[in-house]
Design an enzyme around this catalytic site. Structure first.
Site, mmCIF file in Angstrom:
data_model
loop_
_atom_site.group_PDB
_atom_site.id
_atom_site.type_symbol
_atom_site.label_atom_id
_atom_site.label_comp_id
_atom_site.label_asym_id
_atom_site.label_seq_id
_atom_site.Cartn_x
_atom_site.Cartn_y
_atom_site.Cartn_z
ATOM 1 N N ASP A 108 0.843 -1.195 0.000
ATOM 2 C CA ASP A 108 0.000 0.000 0.000
ATOM 3 C C ASP A 108 0.884 1.253 0.000
ATOM 4 O O ASP A 108 1.739 1.393 -0.861
ATOM 5 C CB ASP A 108 -0.971 -0.072 1.191
ATOM 6 C CG ASP A 108 -2.020 1.018 1.199
ATOM 7 O OD1 ASP A 108 -3.023 0.884 0.460
ATOM 8 O OD2 ASP A 108 -1.862 2.000 1.945
ATOM 9 N N ARG A 109 0.700 2.181 0.931
ATOM 10 C CA ARG A 109 1.516 3.400 0.951
ATOM 11 C C ARG A 109 2.993 3.053 1.073
ATOM 12 O O ARG A 109 3.854 3.717 0.487
ATOM 13 C CB ARG A 109 1.115 4.320 2.111
ATOM 14 C CG ARG A 109 -0.360 4.615 2.247
ATOM 15 C CD ARG A 109 -0.979 5.186 0.995
ATOM 16 N NE ARG A 109 -0.579 6.561 0.723
ATOM 17 C CZ ARG A 109 -0.952 7.243 -0.367
ATOM 18 N NH1 ARG A 109 -1.713 6.669 -1.278
ATOM 19 N NH2 ARG A 109 -0.570 8.499 -0.549
ATOM 20 N N ARG A 112 4.578 2.494 -2.168
ATOM 21 C CA ARG A 112 4.876 3.733 -2.888
ATOM 22 C C ARG A 112 6.197 4.332 -2.396
ATOM 23 O O ARG A 112 6.970 4.879 -3.189
ATOM 24 C CB ARG A 112 3.713 4.713 -2.749
ATOM 25 C CG ARG A 112 2.431 4.124 -3.286
ATOM 26 C CD ARG A 112 1.240 5.058 -3.325
ATOM 27 N NE ARG A 112 0.079 4.262 -3.715
ATOM 28 C CZ ARG A 112 -0.159 3.826 -4.956
ATOM 29 N NH1 ARG A 112 0.671 4.160 -5.939
ATOM 30 N NH2 ARG A 112 -1.217 3.083 -5.227
ATOM 31 N N HIS A 153 -11.293 7.223 -0.643
ATOM 32 C CA HIS A 153 -10.403 7.850 0.333
ATOM 33 C C HIS A 153 -9.257 8.602 -0.339
ATOM 34 O O HIS A 153 -8.712 9.542 0.241
ATOM 35 C CB HIS A 153 -9.849 6.809 1.304
ATOM 36 C CG HIS A 153 -8.934 5.815 0.678
ATOM 37 N ND1 HIS A 153 -9.383 4.808 -0.161
ATOM 38 C CD2 HIS A 153 -7.575 5.679 0.747
ATOM 39 C CE1 HIS A 153 -8.351 4.100 -0.560
ATOM 40 N NE2 HIS A 153 -7.252 4.592 -0.041
ATOM 41 N N TRP A 154 -8.873 8.214 -1.566
ATOM 42 C CA TRP A 154 -7.834 8.958 -2.264
ATOM 43 C C TRP A 154 -8.247 10.425 -2.466
ATOM 44 O O TRP A 154 -7.409 11.316 -2.427
ATOM 45 C CB TRP A 154 -7.557 8.310 -3.624
ATOM 46 C CG TRP A 154 -6.551 7.211 -3.565
ATOM 47 C CD1 TRP A 154 -6.751 5.925 -3.184
ATOM 48 C CD2 TRP A 154 -5.167 7.311 -3.893
ATOM 49 N NE1 TRP A 154 -5.579 5.211 -3.258
ATOM 50 C CE2 TRP A 154 -4.593 6.037 -3.705
ATOM 51 C CE3 TRP A 154 -4.361 8.360 -4.353
ATOM 52 C CZ2 TRP A 154 -3.241 5.782 -3.938
ATOM 53 C CZ3 TRP A 154 -3.012 8.104 -4.602
ATOM 54 C CH2 TRP A 154 -2.467 6.831 -4.382
ATOM 55 N N TYR A 214 -1.724 11.561 1.871
ATOM 56 C CA TYR A 214 -2.601 11.480 0.688
ATOM 57 C C TYR A 214 -2.617 12.792 -0.094
ATOM 58 O O TYR A 214 -2.797 12.774 -1.318
ATOM 59 C CB TYR A 214 -4.005 11.059 1.103
ATOM 60 C CG TYR A 214 -4.119 9.555 1.221
ATOM 61 C CD1 TYR A 214 -4.516 8.786 0.139
ATOM 62 C CD2 TYR A 214 -3.785 8.906 2.401
ATOM 63 C CE1 TYR A 214 -4.598 7.407 0.231
ATOM 64 C CE2 TYR A 214 -3.864 7.526 2.513
ATOM 65 C CZ TYR A 214 -4.264 6.776 1.420
ATOM 66 O OH TYR A 214 -4.326 5.412 1.510
ATOM 67 N N HIS A 276 -7.268 -6.710 0.047
ATOM 68 C CA HIS A 276 -6.176 -5.737 -0.072
ATOM 69 C C HIS A 276 -5.006 -6.023 0.861
ATOM 70 O O HIS A 276 -3.860 -5.745 0.536
ATOM 71 C CB HIS A 276 -6.738 -4.335 0.202
ATOM 72 C CG HIS A 276 -5.712 -3.261 0.267
ATOM 73 N ND1 HIS A 276 -4.906 -2.922 -0.803
ATOM 74 C CD2 HIS A 276 -5.336 -2.434 1.290
ATOM 75 C CE1 HIS A 276 -4.106 -1.929 -0.461
ATOM 76 N NE2 HIS A 276 -4.332 -1.623 0.807
#
Length: 299
Positions: A108-109, A112, A153-154, A214, A276
């Site tokens: 997830d984050r 990134r 949520h993005w 975000y 997820h």
């Protein structure tokens, strides 16, 4: 604290130039850095890290602003919580711990941050594994009605400061549990110890930092990706991409592997039978792909 979920691991704090990072570490061998996602902490690795530690030195931090790590206030350009800034934290942490070169695995984050590490610090990263993401710029390109409805949520967390923070803080426990439940496969139950840790750490300070994260995703992170794409900059290390077969990342974004091959030289991977939260929902499948991949990396 490492706690019962991470038997044999120890806790530590490392101060970087702009953050105070909490982490756990355990095991011996080649070094693997594990990076968690939203809205979680290092605890998301409790079903993966102990197995990896049988043959690797495993380090699992809380990202800047998450869990028990602390970061600065956000800035006007959202650079303070850009994936570039979070990746710089990790380079400093790993150098301070005596591991200038390492494998990195992110969910997830954290994925990134992981691919930004591979792009910005190629000499430090032996291999890259991403769990349930495509590059941020590609995600925005594929955003449509279905994406907005399933992955709202993005857009929500990236709204101007105080609006999402106030709304989430007003019912933080409900928001956290709804988010975890709605992204997991139907019927999946998080380990009570992990869920308690996520709840403990979902404080107003963490909520504020995660919104900043975000906001960076909607601005500076996408721009950093665009700059790399325009300049032809690519991920040079071996890469493993795994993604959920049940969530929007697999159903609504076609061919994640083909997308990653536009960004990286050497990519392999597949979807898993999971929601997820791959490290918790499908740890055996993750390890079945990850361990042979890590063992195959030479140099």
């Amino acid at each position: 604290m490492a706690g019962v979920m991470f038997d044999g691991f120890s806790s530590q704090r490392v101060r970087t130039r702009n953050a105070d990072i909490h982490l756990i570490r355990g095991g011996h061998g080649p070094t693997v850095l594990l990076l968690h996602g939203y809205p979680q902490t290092h605890a998301c690795w409790h079903r993966v890290a102990p197995v990896l530690a049988r043959e690797f030195a495993v380090i699992a931090p809380d990202l800047r602003g998450y869990g028990d790590s602390r970061g600065p206030a956000d800035d006007a350009d959202h650079r303070a919580y850009s994936k570039r800034a979070l990746a710089e934290d990790m380079v400093e942490v790993m150098t301070a711990l005596g591991h200038p070169r390492f494998h990195v695995v992110g969910h997830d984050r954290g994925a990134r941050v992981a691919y930004r590490l591979a792009l910005d610090s190629p000499d430090a990263v032996r291999s890259l594994t991403t769990l349930d993401v495509i590059p941020t710029l590609e995600l925005w390109r594929h955003a449509d009605k279905a994406f907005g409805l399933s992955t709202y949520h993005w857009f929500f967390l990236a709204q101007p400061e105080e609006m999402p923070e106030r709304l989430i803080t007003a019912s933080a426990s409900f928001f956290l549990e709804h988010t975890l439940r709605s992204w997991a496969a139907p019927g999946f139950q998080f380990a009570p110890e992990a869920l308690a840790e996520y709840q403990r750490c979902f404080t107003p300070e963490v909520i504020r930092a995660s919104c900043a994260d975000y906001r960076a995703g909607a601005t500076t992170d996408a721009q950093d990706d665009a700059n790399d794409e325009a300049s032809g900059r690519r991920i040079r290390c071996p890469m493993l991409a795994l993604w959920s077969g049940l969530t929007a990342s697999a159903q609504e974004v076609s061919q994640p592997l083909a997308i990653w091959r536009r960004w990286a030289d050497d990519v392999r991977g597949r979807h898993l039978h999971s929601g997820h939260f791959l490290p918790e929902e499908a740890p055996d499948e993750v390890l079945a792909e990850l361990l042979p991949f890590l063992r195959s990396i030479q140099g």
